[in-house]
Design a protein around this motif. Structure first.
Motif, short mmCIF file in Angstrom:
data_model
loop_
_atom_site.label_atom_id
_atom_site.label_comp_id
_atom_site.label_asym_id
_atom_site.label_seq_id
_atom_site.Cartn_x
_atom_site.Cartn_y
_atom_site.Cartn_z
N ARG A 150 -133.84 21.00 -89.66
CA ARG A 150 -133.51 22.30 -89.39
C ARG A 150 -132.12 22.49 -88.71
NH1 ARG A 150 -133.80 26.50 -85.47
NH2 ARG A 150 -134.29 28.62 -86.31
N ALA A 151 -131.80 21.65 -87.68
CA ALA A 151 -130.76 21.47 -87.13
C ALA A 151 -129.65 21.34 -88.40
CB ALA A 151 -130.62 20.53 -86.18
N GLU A 152 -129.70 20.29 -88.90
CA GLU A 152 -128.76 19.95 -90.04
C GLU A 152 -128.32 21.24 -90.82
OE1 GLU A 152 -127.23 16.20 -92.66
OE2 GLU A 152 -129.34 16.60 -92.51
N ALA A 153 -129.38 21.71 -91.35
CA ALA A 153 -129.37 23.13 -92.16
C ALA A 153 -128.49 24.19 -91.46
CB ALA A 153 -130.73 23.51 -92.70
N LEU A 154 -128.68 24.48 -90.12
CA LEU A 154 -128.01 25.47 -89.39
C LEU A 154 -126.57 24.97 -89.28
CD1 LEU A 154 -130.55 26.25 -86.44
CD2 LEU A 154 -129.88 27.91 -88.23
N SER A 155 -126.48 23.55 -89.06
CA SER A 155 -124.87 23.24 -89.05
C SER A 155 -124.28 23.33 -90.52
CB SER A 155 -124.86 21.61 -88.76
OG SER A 155 -123.50 21.23 -88.85
N TRP A 156 -125.02 23.36 -91.48
CA TRP A 156 -124.37 23.50 -92.81
C TRP A 156 -123.93 25.05 -93.01
CZ3 TRP A 156 -128.49 20.69 -96.33
CH2 TRP A 156 -128.17 19.34 -96.31
N SER A 157 -125.17 25.75 -92.65
CA SER A 157 -124.69 27.38 -92.72
C SER A 157 -123.73 27.65 -92.02
CB SER A 157 -125.95 28.00 -92.19
OG SER A 157 -125.83 29.58 -92.36
N GLU A 158 -123.16 27.10 -90.90
CA GLU A 158 -122.00 27.50 -90.00
C GLU A 158 -120.82 26.76 -90.59
OE1 GLU A 158 -123.10 26.32 -86.14
OE2 GLU A 158 -124.73 27.82 -85.96
N ARG A 159 -120.91 25.62 -91.09
CA ARG A 159 -119.58 25.06 -91.24
C ARG A 159 -119.24 25.20 -92.61
NH1 ARG A 159 -119.94 19.98 -92.02
NH2 ARG A 159 -122.18 19.69 -91.69
N LEU A 160 -120.11 25.61 -93.60
CA LEU A 160 -119.71 25.75 -94.82
C LEU A 160 -119.46 27.11 -95.41
CD1 LEU A 160 -122.12 22.98 -96.56
CD2 LEU A 160 -119.56 22.90 -96.07
N ALA A 161 -119.61 28.13 -94.54
CA ALA A 161 -119.94 29.63 -94.83
C ALA A 161 -118.43 29.76 -95.73
CB ALA A 161 -119.83 30.29 -93.58
N ASP A 162 -117.29 29.28 -94.87
CA ASP A 162 -115.81 29.56 -95.51
C ASP A 162 -115.86 28.87 -96.97
OD1 ASP A 162 -115.43 30.88 -93.14
OD2 ASP A 162 -114.08 29.27 -92.19
N SER A 163 -116.69 28.08 -97.20
CA SER A 163 -116.43 27.57 -98.67
C SER A 163 -117.33 28.42 -99.83
CB SER A 163 -116.98 26.07 -99.07
OG SER A 163 -118.11 26.07 -98.51
N GLY A 164 -117.83 29.51 -99.29
CA GLY A 164 -118.63 30.40 -100.32
C GLY A 164 -120.07 30.00 -100.00
N VAL A 165 -120.72 29.33 -99.32
CA VAL A 165 -122.11 28.94 -99.28
C VAL A 165 -122.78 30.03 -98.64
CG1 VAL A 165 -123.80 27.32 -98.16
CG2 VAL A 165 -121.94 26.41 -99.18
N GLU A 166 -123.82 30.86 -99.33
CA GLU A 166 -124.20 31.96 -98.71
C GLU A 166 -125.11 31.93 -97.42
OE1 GLU A 166 -124.36 35.35 -102.28
OE2 GLU A 166 -125.77 33.65 -102.52
N GLY A 167 -125.91 30.90 -97.43
CA GLY A 167 -126.91 30.52 -96.45
C GLY A 167 -127.91 29.43 -96.73
N ILE A 168 -129.22 29.52 -96.56
CA ILE A 168 -130.11 28.32 -96.66
C ILE A 168 -131.37 28.88 -97.16
CG2 ILE A 168 -131.38 26.56 -95.66
CD1 ILE A 168 -128.52 25.91 -95.32
N VAL A 169 -132.12 28.21 -98.06
CA VAL A 169 -133.19 28.46 -98.77
C VAL A 169 -134.09 27.48 -98.24
CG1 VAL A 169 -134.58 28.63 -100.92
CG2 VAL A 169 -132.47 29.67 -100.87
N CYS A 170 -135.28 27.93 -97.73
CA CYS A 170 -136.36 27.23 -97.19
C CYS A 170 -137.58 27.09 -97.85
CB CYS A 170 -136.53 27.52 -95.79
SG CYS A 170 -135.15 28.09 -94.68
N LYS A 171 -138.03 26.07 -98.29
CA LYS A 171 -139.40 25.81 -98.97
C LYS A 171 -140.37 24.99 -98.51
CE LYS A 171 -136.32 26.09 -103.17
NZ LYS A 171 -135.68 25.39 -104.29
N SER A 172 -141.58 25.61 -98.78
CA SER A 172 -142.69 24.37 -98.21
C SER A 172 -142.80 23.38 -99.26
CB SER A 172 -143.99 25.31 -98.41
OG SER A 172 -145.11 24.59 -98.15
N LEU A 173 -143.06 22.10 -98.64
CA LEU A 173 -142.96 21.16 -99.50
C LEU A 173 -144.43 21.03 -100.25
CD1 LEU A 173 -141.35 18.32 -97.30
CD2 LEU A 173 -140.48 19.18 -99.59
#
Length: 285
Positions: A150-173
């Motif tokens: 989860r921590a890495e996903a939050l980091s991606w959401s913040e760092r990659l927003a400027d590249s056009g990444v919209e957010g994070i999709v979370c799925k039950s395995l």
């Protein structure tokens, strides 16, 4: 399956306690990609349209995949160091002239080569199978970037927003793939979340639309606010060409140009006020 919006990322033991995978939510056209051997490939949009003619390079790449493979994926465009959704609405020739790079980013496998349906398998197994079938497949077909942290996903959401990444999709395995709705097994976190709406007409003139009549998911119709920018007006005018009915007078909005065939749009709803629906863009999928 369509994930439900949530205001925060669930914990790693959330969504039923079987473990969660966090995937990048990319800004593109959702589609199912069918590799059909000697028959032409099929890129099925969310509305059921075949996108192959609009994206011949992606269609060619899917045609080279093993027969019977079916992927759930996002069709994306990349230009100038970021995902460029607007480029997906242009013609193939225009994209080629400007050096736009296309990709098909797969996040699930629904059927394996030979046609074996794997939708009932848990996502953990489908992710393993997806990695195996795409192990030697070159771009433009690629697997989505994902993590169990989860921590890495939050980091991606913040760092990659400027590249056009919209957010994070979370799925039950543990989740199987259900064609109608995802319940709470799949959720999406997107800052400043948007929603789909239908454009049924507009005010202004056919050449310079001023404001859109939008039908929201609950069936209500509102006038988009504020007025369209010049760029938005041009895009709407081009998309609506050939779809216009005779203008009519609306008691609330004055002269309205209704559409024979509605357009799909993405809007942002103002807090507590449906009338605050802000047009974001047209969707071409």
């Amino acid at each position: 399956m369509r994930p439900a919006a949530v205001p925060a990322l669930p914990p790693e033991d959330g969504l039923g306690g079987a473990g969660v995978v966090y995937e990048l939510k990319l800004d593109g056209f959702r589609c199912l990609a069918f590799a059909r051997g000697r028959r032409p490939p099929y890129l099925q949009s969310r509305s059921g349209r075949d996108l192959c003619a609009e994206f011949p390079a992606i269609a060619d790449a899917v045609a080279r995949l093993p027969e019977g493979l079916v992927l759930d994926a996002e069709l994306v465009a990349w230009q100038g160091g970021r995902f460029a959704f607007g480029e997906l609405l242009r013609t193939p020739a225009a994209r080629d002239a400007d050096g736009v790079v296309l990709g098909l980013i797969a996040f699930d496998v629904l059927a394996l080569p030979g046609g074996r349906d794997v939708r009932r398998l848990p996502l953990a197994d489908r992710r393993r199978l997806l990695s195996e079938v795409l192990a030697d497949v070159p771009p433009p077909v690629q697997a989505v970037l994902a993590t169990g942290s989860r921590a890495e996903a939050l980091s991606w959401s913040e760092r990659l927003a400027d590249s056009g990444v919209e957010g994070i999709v979370c799925k039950s395995l543990a989740s199987a793939y259900r064609a109608r709705g995802a319940g709470r097994a799949w959720v999406k976190y997107r800052p400043g979340d948007t929603t789909d709406a239908t454009v049924t007409g507009f005010t202004g003139t056919p050449g310079r639309p001023r404001a859109l009549l939008l039908r929201l998911a609950d069936g209500t119709t509102v006038l988009g606010s504020p007025q369209l920018t010049p760029v938005q007006a041009r895009q709407v005018a081009e998309a609506a060409a050939g779809l216009l009915d005779e203008p009519r007078t609306d008691p609330e909005h004055g002269t309205v140009h209704p559409l024979r065939s509605p357009l799909r749009a993405e809007v942002r709803i103002g807090t507590g006020r449906a009338s605050g629906a802000r047009f974001v863009r047209l969707r071409g999928d």
